[in-house]
Design an enzyme around this catalytic site. Structure first.
Site, PDB file in Angstrom:
ATOM      1  N   ASP A   1       0.816  -1.222   0.000  1.00 44.68           N
ATOM      2  CA  ASP A   1       0.000   0.000   0.000  1.00 44.68           C
ATOM      3  C   ASP A   1       0.847   1.270   0.000  1.00 44.68           C
ATOM      4  O   ASP A   1       0.608   2.184   0.802  1.00 44.68           O
ATOM      5  CB  ASP A   1      -0.945   0.015   1.219  1.00 44.68           C
TER       6      ASP A   1
ATOM      7  N   GLU B   1     -11.072   0.144  -3.707  1.00 39.77           N
ATOM      8  CA  GLU B   1     -10.400   0.704  -2.523  1.00 39.77           C
ATOM      9  C   GLU B   1      -9.223   1.582  -2.893  1.00 39.77           C
ATOM     10  O   GLU B   1      -8.972   1.851  -4.062  1.00 39.77           O
ATOM     11  CB  GLU B   1      -9.972  -0.429  -1.569  1.00 39.77           C
TER      12      GLU B   1
END
Ligand SMILES: *[C@@H]1O[C@H](CO)[C@@H](O)[C@H](O)[C@H]1NC(C)=O
Ligand SMILES: *[C@@H]1O[C@H](CO)[C@@H](O)[C@H](O)[C@H]1NC(C)=O
Ligand SMILES: *[C@@H]1O[C@H](CO)[C@@H](O)[C@H](O)[C@H]1NC(C)=O
Ligand SMILES: *[C@@H]1O[C@H](CO)[C@@H](O)[C@H](O)[C@H]1NC(C)=O
Ligand SMILES: *[C@@H]1O[C@H](CO)[C@@H](O)[C@H](O)[C@H]1NC(C)=O
Ligand SMILES: *[C@@H]1O[C@H](CO)[C@@H](O)[C@H](O)[C@H]1NC(C)=O
Ligand SMILES: *[C@@H]1O[C@H](CO)[C@@H](O)[C@H](O)[C@H]1NC(C)=O
Ligand SMILES: *[C@@H]1O[C@H](CO)[C@@H](O)[C@H](O)[C@H]1NC(C)=O
Ligand SMILES: *[C@@H]1O[C@H](CO)[C@@H](O)[C@H](O)[C@H]1NC(C)=O
Ligand SMILES: *[C@@H]1O[C@H](CO)[C@@H](O)[C@H](O)[C@H]1NC(C)=O
Ligand SMILES: *[C@@H]1O[C@H](CO)[C@@H](O)[C@H](O)[C@H]1NC(C)=O
Ligand SMILES: *[C@@H]1O[C@H](CO)[C@@H](O)[C@H](O)[C@H]1NC(C)=O
Length: 575
Positions: free
Chosen positions: A31, A206
């Protein structure tokens, strides 16, 4: 082979060794959020149940990255108590707004279905990325928050992934104008965008990252879930409040397009774009390296080039991400380290060491440091041979507990390397419950240990291994015929792409190998548990369920060594 051909080959090898290849931040670093301010790049990644939380790296050239700080270094900033593997702190986003750095992230304390605990969104601020504020908690709940300031109006927005409701839990990108000082929504909370996949519980839109590039606002997202279907898609709008139109070339990044069992690099996505001072664009994203179907190093940080056509981005010229290809547009060379040595003589530990969950108490001390004055009574910080050492203060917990054992961990950075740790010599023996060892650690449910303990069925010390394979724990003991741990007792783990071998040596010399584990168990969790991290090396000591007796041996380590070997991982997952 002629000398000329050999020379040419040699030259190619030298060139290959210096050009920048993926992964740029090896070892689990999922991420990635990247930001460029005044010519310096900053990058933050997820830290899950590890403490301190949210590592922040910095670079001047996109190739060489230094770990400079962590955003959550105190219990007031992150509460991870009883947190299972894969929960904790997820998916940060860095922003620079009005001269202040912001790091938006979330905490998910647990995901046990009985607990019904939902992820909480927050952000922290810092003038320098070193000293971070306490969290400012926001109103919405969800994951993957990001702050974005509209450069045209100065208005700030919070974007996040949130569910439509708590019944069918279909996730989309939500947004509100945000009061930066309080975390409250100052504008309407609304569903902003639903992505490109059919909307159901596995489409998992997301990681919203909003940015402005004249004349559009872009919304870069991840879709398809964190596994093989993971990809990056993008949409644009003339307003930060939408409506957003998806790109004609979506998904803009998706190695799974060429098959899930084909390329080594898979799960490409959850990216952030960054513009270099030269006007070139790059994307930092996460991907897994699959070795024979599984990824013991977890999700690492990769980079690729971004070019623009008709206001739409093209990543890596539309080609798959291959390990053998250098990253286009980044001319800086990467300085490869051959080894890492920790002799524990510094004033404090290197930033690359972690503990599991928020520590309730301090359970280690450096003998060379005076920082812990008063914390330890009597003898616990004395090393017998007077050298620098890390002395552990073992407690009742071990690596299988959802607590903070006396353990320090570092990410495994290469698929081909060795990790070894030399034990502090002791004056007394260990009980059969007491152990001091090293581990290749994925989670409380899967870690492979080698160490020294009191023998189970006889007096004296044993070398031992304890492996956790598919949920079954197995141990082996080897009688050492010793009452105390002598100097130069070293524990060894040899990591290869497909296996780990565990051993020990009592004097200098070749290790005695006592166990071997397939690397796929470092990418494994039982059904309904998540594997979001990758393998870490651990050094630990444990009372095995009992407090360490005050009269017990002083245990610890005098040296940790990592040797990185050549890492020729093929472009196709064929072994
Ligand atoms: C970036 O440069 C500007 C202008 O010189 C300065 O005001 C600002 O403090 C700098 N920010 C950082 C993080 O270096
Ligand atoms: C960190 O920031 C806090 C609050 O702004 C301040 O009180 C403290 O002195 C700072 N610490 C350091 C080391 O700069
Ligand atoms: C997203 O889908 C939901 C239904 O799940 C719908 O109510 C909403 O209007 C959609 N949002 C957008 C921006 O299309
Ligand atoms: C969601 O939709 C995709 C594509 O239609 C489908 O493959 C997948 O099975 C669906 N997932 C669920 C949980 O319904
Ligand atoms: C594997 O990937 C390559 C592209 O990198 C592609 O040319 C090839 O067709 C793929 N093989 C299969 C079986 O899909
Ligand atoms: C790859 O994994 C398969 C099982 O998934 C196993 O049968 C095979 O032996 C493995 N290959 C190697 C080289 O370890
Ligand atoms: C342990 O460390 C503390 C703090 O540095 C020191 O005061 C104390 O004398 C040390 N204990 C021993 C036995 O060396
Ligand atoms: C261990 O033994 C040595 C030598 O007898 C002594 O100097 C040292 O203080 C002892 N250490 C502890 C922790 O008892
Ligand atoms: C200890 O002895 C018991 C009983 O004989 C045996 O079952 C067990 O395997 C032994 N444990 C070890 C580690 O040798
Ligand atoms: C792992 O254990 C499960 C049962 O818990 C079993 O179904 C599965 O076959 C096992 N896998 C391997 C590779 O042993
Ligand atoms: C341990 O190793 C060091 C460094 O090689 C050596 O100087 C020392 O003599 C060794 N100690 C023992 C007890 O073998
Ligand atoms: C790992 O390193 C060893 C020793 O340098 C080398 O022989 C081997 O080929 C390497 N393995 C891979 C997959 O690169």
């Amino acid at each position: 082979m002629t000398t000329k051909v050999m020379l040419l080959l040699l030259l190619c090898q030298v060139l290959l060794a210096t050009a920048l290849h993926n992964p740029v931040l090896p070892g689990w670093n999922p991420d990635p959020s990247i930001l460029q301010v005044n010519g310096t790049y900053y990058l933050a990644t997820s830290s899950f149940e590890y403490f301190p939380g949210t590592p922040i790296y910095s670079s001047k050239d996109l190739a060489n990255w230094d770990l400079i700080s962590h955003a959550q270094t105190s219990p007031s900033q992150v509460q991870l108590y009883g947190t299972p593997t894969g929960a904790g702190v997820w998916a940060p986003t860095l922003s620079y707004i009005n001269g202040l750095f912001y790091l938006a992230s979330m905490t998910r304390w647990t995901y046990d279905p009985v607990a019904r605990v939902w992820p909480r969104i927050m952000y922290l601020t810092s003038p320098d990325l070193i000293n971070w504020s306490d969290p400012i908690w926001t109103e919405p709940w969800g994951i993957d928050p990001a702050l974005f300031q509209d450069p045209k109006t100065g208005k700030s927005y919070l974007c996040l992934m949130a569910p439509n409701n708590n019944v069918d839990r279909v996730w989309g990108i939500y947004q509100c104008g945000v009061d930066l000082a309080t975390g409250d929504c100052s504008g309407q909370y609304m569903n902003l965008y639903n992505g490109t996949l059919p909307q159901n519980s596995s489409s998992r839109l997301e990681g919203p990252k909003m940015f402005y590039k004249d004349p559009y606002y872009y919304l870069l997202t991840a879709e398809g879930g964190t596994d093989d279907q993971h990809r990056s898609t993008i949409a644009r709008s003339s307003s930060p409040e939408g409506p957003f139109d998806p790109a004609p070339n979506n998904p803009i990044l998706f190695n799974g397009r060429w098959g899930f069992d084909n390329l080594t690099v898979q799960s490409t996505g959850h990216g952030t774009f960054v513009e270099a001072p030269t006007g070139e664009w790059f994307c930092a994203f996460l991907a897994r390296r699959k070795v024979n179907g599984s990824s013991p190093l977890g999700r690492e940080t990769f980079f690729t080039s971004v070019t623009w056509e008709d206001g739409w981005p093209i990543l890596n010229n539309g080609n798959p991400i291959l390990l053998s290809e250098s990253i286009q547009g980044i001319s800086a060379e990467k300085t490869e380290m051959a080894s890492f040595v920790e002799d524990f003589c510094g004033e404090s530990l290197d930033l690359s060491w972690y503990q599991l969950r928020t520590p309730y108490t301090k359970n280690y001390v450096l003998t060379s440091s005076n920082h812990d004055h008063g914390i330890y009574s009597n003898h616990r910080n004395t090393s017998d041979d007077g050298s620098c050492a890390l002395v552990l203060k073992p407690n009742v917990f071990g690596l299988s507990d959802r607590d903070t054992p006396a353990a320090l961990l570092r990410k495994q950075k290469s698929l081909n390397m060795t990790f070894s740790a030399t034990l502090l010599a002791t004056n007394s023996s260990l009980s059969y419950r007491q152990s001091v060892g090293i581990s290749i650690y994925l989670s409380e449910l899967s870690h492979q240990d080698v160490g020294v303990k009191g023998c189970t069925n006889t007096t004296g010390l044993c070398a031992y291994s304890q492996t956790m394979i598919n949920g079954t724990t197995q141990s082996k003991e080897v009688l050492l015929g010793l009452a105390t741990i002598p100097q130069n007792t070293t524990l060894h783990i040899r990591a290869q792409p497909l296996s780990y071998t565990l051993g020990y040596s009592i004097e200098e010399g070749e290790p005695t190998w006592i166990d071997e584990v397939s690397s796929k168990w470092l990418a494994w969790a039982p059904a309904d548990w998540l594997v979001f991290t990758g393998a870490s090396w651990a050094i630990f000591a444990s009372g095995g369920g009992e407090p360490w007796q005050p009269s017990g041996a002083v245990v610890g380590f005098t040296k940790v060594r990592e040797e990185y070997l050549e890492e020729n991982i093929p472009d196709y997952d064929i072994w």
